[in-house]
Design an enzyme around this catalytic site. Structure first.
Site, PDB file in Angstrom:
ATOM      1  N   LYS A 116       0.631  -0.686  -0.306  1.00 47.85           N
ATOM      2  CA  LYS A 116       0.234   0.128  -0.078  1.00 47.85           C
ATOM      3  C   LYS A 116       1.209   1.229  -0.094  1.00 47.85           C
ATOM      4  O   LYS A 116       0.501   2.063  -0.900  1.00 47.85           O
ATOM      5  CB  LYS A 116      -0.754  -0.294   1.337  1.00 47.85           C
ATOM      6  N   ASP A 173     -11.565   2.491   3.915  1.00 48.09           N
ATOM      7  CA  ASP A 173     -12.007   1.138   3.766  1.00 48.09           C
ATOM      8  C   ASP A 173     -12.966   0.838   4.604  1.00 48.09           C
ATOM      9  O   ASP A 173     -13.496  -0.426   2.882  1.00 48.09           O
ATOM     10  CB  ASP A 173     -11.381   0.581   5.090  1.00 48.09           C
ATOM     11  N   GLN A 213      -5.136  -1.401   9.936  1.00 51.85           N
ATOM     12  CA  GLN A 213      -4.822  -2.845   8.993  1.00 51.85           C
ATOM     13  C   GLN A 213      -5.562  -4.323  10.031  1.00 51.85           C
ATOM     14  O   GLN A 213      -4.796  -3.835  11.573  1.00 51.85           O
ATOM     15  CB  GLN A 213      -3.364  -3.080   8.767  1.00 51.85           C
TER      16      GLN A 213
HETATM   17  N1  GUN Z   1      -6.541  -6.748   5.738  1.00 55.12           N
HETATM   18  C1  GUN Z   1      -6.664  -7.688   5.224  1.00 55.12           C
HETATM   19  N2  GUN Z   1      -7.193  -7.323   4.208  1.00 55.12           N
HETATM   20  C2  GUN Z   1      -7.572  -5.676   5.017  1.00 55.12           C
HETATM   21  C3  GUN Z   1      -8.081  -4.781   4.430  1.00 55.12           C
HETATM   22  O1  GUN Z   1      -8.309  -4.073   2.795  1.00 55.12           O
HETATM   23  N3  GUN Z   1      -8.045  -3.511   4.724  1.00 55.12           N
HETATM   24  C4  GUN Z   1      -7.389  -3.862   5.969  1.00 55.12           C
HETATM   25  N4  GUN Z   1      -7.790  -2.857   6.731  1.00 55.12           N
HETATM   26  N5  GUN Z   1      -6.835  -5.162   6.370  1.00 55.12           N
HETATM   27  C5  GUN Z   1      -7.033  -5.809   5.844  1.00 55.12           C
END
Ligand code: GUN
Length: 285
Positions: free
Chosen positions: A53, A120, A97
């Site tokens: 990211k 998100d 995350q």
């Molecule tokens: N953990 C796995 N996929 C995601 C996601 O799309 N967003 C977040 N915040 N955590 C994750």
């Protein structure tokens, strides 16, 4: 006839190039989109997602910050960190995350993120807005799936979409987005009886099960749009989807490969959401 391959990797690259230009023009107006990612603990998968990211942000000019805290952080400390980011005008997107350590209440944490910075799309208000069809930041994987279907050139309206999986991250939101696009939507899941009788009716089939080669060619309606959200691994550790791809592409009209289908779209939509959020938060400029 062989299916048209929906090349998510190429769509993602096109979108990221356009976003890069948009970020450059926003910067000329004094708006510099910023994303803060909070990473708790040392889960290797989370570390690698967060790294990807941050790299994607850097490539298109979004200012990103990864806030790493050890797994012993208290919930209060984490909530205070989120408050600080909510108030920071240079931060337009906040992402915590997941998964979080067991002693931290995930719901409390997601609720604390400002809805306007919820890139998100996991905040309950964002989810509620999605349900009632109001404007909101959309969860990244479902948003990416809709974008891929639209860019195939096929209409969604009036089609029968069958979504397999009912998670809050993919199944439920993608079903709602398909409904908003006027599809007739069926949500199937692990307790569904006679799944093949449903998948055989699907003009659009979205599989988010996480069970390698679970969808067989004979269970797909000829000409269907098949979206594979699976990301399992085979016996050699190679990434593999829910759909028996080689056989399915001889039946489907359109199909996403794994890797290179839905996967690259998730981070792209996160970048998109961060830029959208930066624009909205600076709409007075
Ligand atoms: N953990 C796995 N996929 C995601 C996601 O799309 N967003 C977040 N915040 N955590 C994750």
């Amino acid at each position: 006839m062989s299916a048209k391959i929906i090349k998510g990797k190429e769509v993602a690259a096109e979108m990221r190039a356009a976003l890069k230009e948009e970020v450059a023009s926003l910067k000329e107006k004094g708006i510099s989109p910023g994303l803060s990612v909070i990473l708790i603990g040392d889960n290797p998968a989370s570390q690698s997602y967060v790294k990807a990211k941050a790299r994607a942000c850097e490539e298109i000019g979004i200012v990103s910050e990864v806030i790493k805290r050890d797994a012993g952080i208290t919930e209060e400390e984490l909530l205070a960190e989120i408050d600080r980011l909510n108030e920071n005008p240079n931060v337009h997107g906040i992402l915590v995350q997941l998964p979080l350590p067991k002693h931290i209440n995930e719901k409390e944490v997601l609720n604390r993120i400002s809805v306007q910075k919820d890139v998100d799309g996991f905040h309950p208000v964002s989810v509620g807005n999605l349900v009632i069809g109001d404007e909101c930041l959309l969860p990244c994987t479902p948003y990416g799936i809709i974008e891929l279907i639209k860019r195939s050139g096929e209409d969604i309206s009036g089609k029968h979409a069958v979504v397999i999986g009912r998670s809050n991250i993919v199944g439920k939101p993608v079903a709602l987005l398909l409904l908003q696009e006027n599809a007739t939507v069926t949500i199937a899941h692990s307790r569904t009886q006679d799944l093949p009788s449903l998948t055989k009716q699907a003009d659009i089939l979205v599989s988010a099960v996480g069970n390698p080669r679970f969808i067989k060619a004979e269970d797909i309606k000829p000409g269907a749009i098949v979206i594979d959200v699976g990301n399992g691994t085979d016996e050699n550790g190679k990434l593999i989807g829910d759909v028996d791809y080689e056989a399915a592409k001889e039946v489907a009209g359109y199909i996403t490969p794994v890797p290179g289908g839905v996967g690259p779209m998730t981070i792209t939509m996160l970048l998109n959401n961060t830029v959208e959020s930066a624009k909205k938060l600076n709409s007075h400029k």
